[in-house]
Design a protein around this motif. Sequence first.
Motif, PDB file in Angstrom:
ATOM      1  N   GLY A  37       0.817  -1.220   0.000  1.00  0.00           N
ATOM      2  CA  GLY A  37       0.000   0.000   0.000  1.00  0.00           C
ATOM      3  C   GLY A  37       0.842   1.258   0.000  1.00  0.00           C
ATOM      4  N   ILE A  38       1.891   1.263   0.799  1.00  0.00           N
ATOM      5  CA  ILE A  38       2.772   2.434   0.854  1.00  0.00           C
ATOM      6  C   ILE A  38       3.495   2.613  -0.469  1.00  0.00           C
ATOM      7  CG2 ILE A  38       4.857   3.351   1.943  1.00  0.00           C
ATOM      8  CD1 ILE A  38       3.811   2.072   4.570  1.00  0.00           C
ATOM      9  N   GLY A  40       2.497   1.591  -3.409  1.00  0.00           N
ATOM     10  CA  GLY A  40       1.520   2.043  -4.408  1.00  0.00           C
ATOM     11  C   GLY A  40       1.199   3.517  -4.263  1.00  0.00           C
ATOM     12  N   GLY A  41       1.085   3.985  -3.023  1.00  0.00           N
ATOM     13  CA  GLY A  41       0.823   5.413  -2.790  1.00  0.00           C
ATOM     14  C   GLY A  41       1.967   6.281  -3.272  1.00  0.00           C
ATOM     15  N   ALA A  42       3.199   5.846  -2.994  1.00  0.00           N
ATOM     16  CA  ALA A  42       4.370   6.618  -3.450  1.00  0.00           C
ATOM     17  C   ALA A  42       4.419   6.659  -4.969  1.00  0.00           C
ATOM     18  CB  ALA A  42       5.645   6.001  -2.888  1.00  0.00           C
ATOM     19  N   ALA A  44       1.837   6.426  -7.014  1.00  0.00           N
ATOM     20  CA  ALA A  44       0.740   7.277  -7.492  1.00  0.00           C
ATOM     21  C   ALA A  44       1.100   8.749  -7.364  1.00  0.00           C
ATOM     22  CB  ALA A  44      -0.532   6.971  -6.708  1.00  0.00           C
ATOM     23  N   ILE A  45       1.695   9.124  -6.264  1.00  0.00           N
ATOM     24  CA  ILE A  45       2.082  10.531  -6.077  1.00  0.00           C
ATOM     25  C   ILE A  45       3.134  10.923  -7.107  1.00  0.00           C
ATOM     26  CG2 ILE A  45       3.301  12.096  -4.517  1.00  0.00           C
ATOM     27  CD1 ILE A  45       1.774  10.773  -2.228  1.00  0.00           C
ATOM     28  N   ARG A  46       4.074  10.018  -7.347  1.00  0.00           N
ATOM     29  CA  ARG A  46       5.124  10.325  -8.325  1.00  0.00           C
ATOM     30  C   ARG A  46       4.540  10.500  -9.722  1.00  0.00           C
ATOM     31  NH1 ARG A  46      11.109   8.293  -8.535  1.00  0.00           N
ATOM     32  NH2 ARG A  46      11.623   9.099 -10.576  1.00  0.00           N
TER      33      ARG A  46
END
Length: 134
Positions: A37-38, A40-42, A44-46
């Motif tokens: 999850g972490i 994937g979040g990183a 997505a932000i990138r």
Amino acid sequence: MAQKSTVTPTPIAKVHAPGNRKRGRTLLLIAAGLVAGIAGGAFAIRMLVPPGEPEPAKEPQRQPAEILPREEPVEISTRMRPGEWTEESLQAHVEDYQRRIRDMGAKESQIVTNVERTETGAARVVVSWDRARD
């Protein structure tokens, strides 16, 4: 006579799992989910915020002394249909428009007011700042 029935309890099926192995596997799956999850979040932000040029330092923009050229008139006007106004409300509109023009920097001699009443009962109010006048 009622007969007594004897109910024998059904044995509960036990799942054979060593004590720490079940708990360890659960913790491992939870940890793997958190890491995914972490990550994937990183990602997505990138992807959402592409690398670019750094923002320049923002300097406050100075407002020009005058927005309009000196010769351009400023006008506030409205049209009111029959029944939408009374003499008191019409006078209030005129005074409000004159105050707005005055707040923009007009002198009293530069404020031009024109109120037209039609035969059908409508009214047109025009208050303007004639910058050519002194």
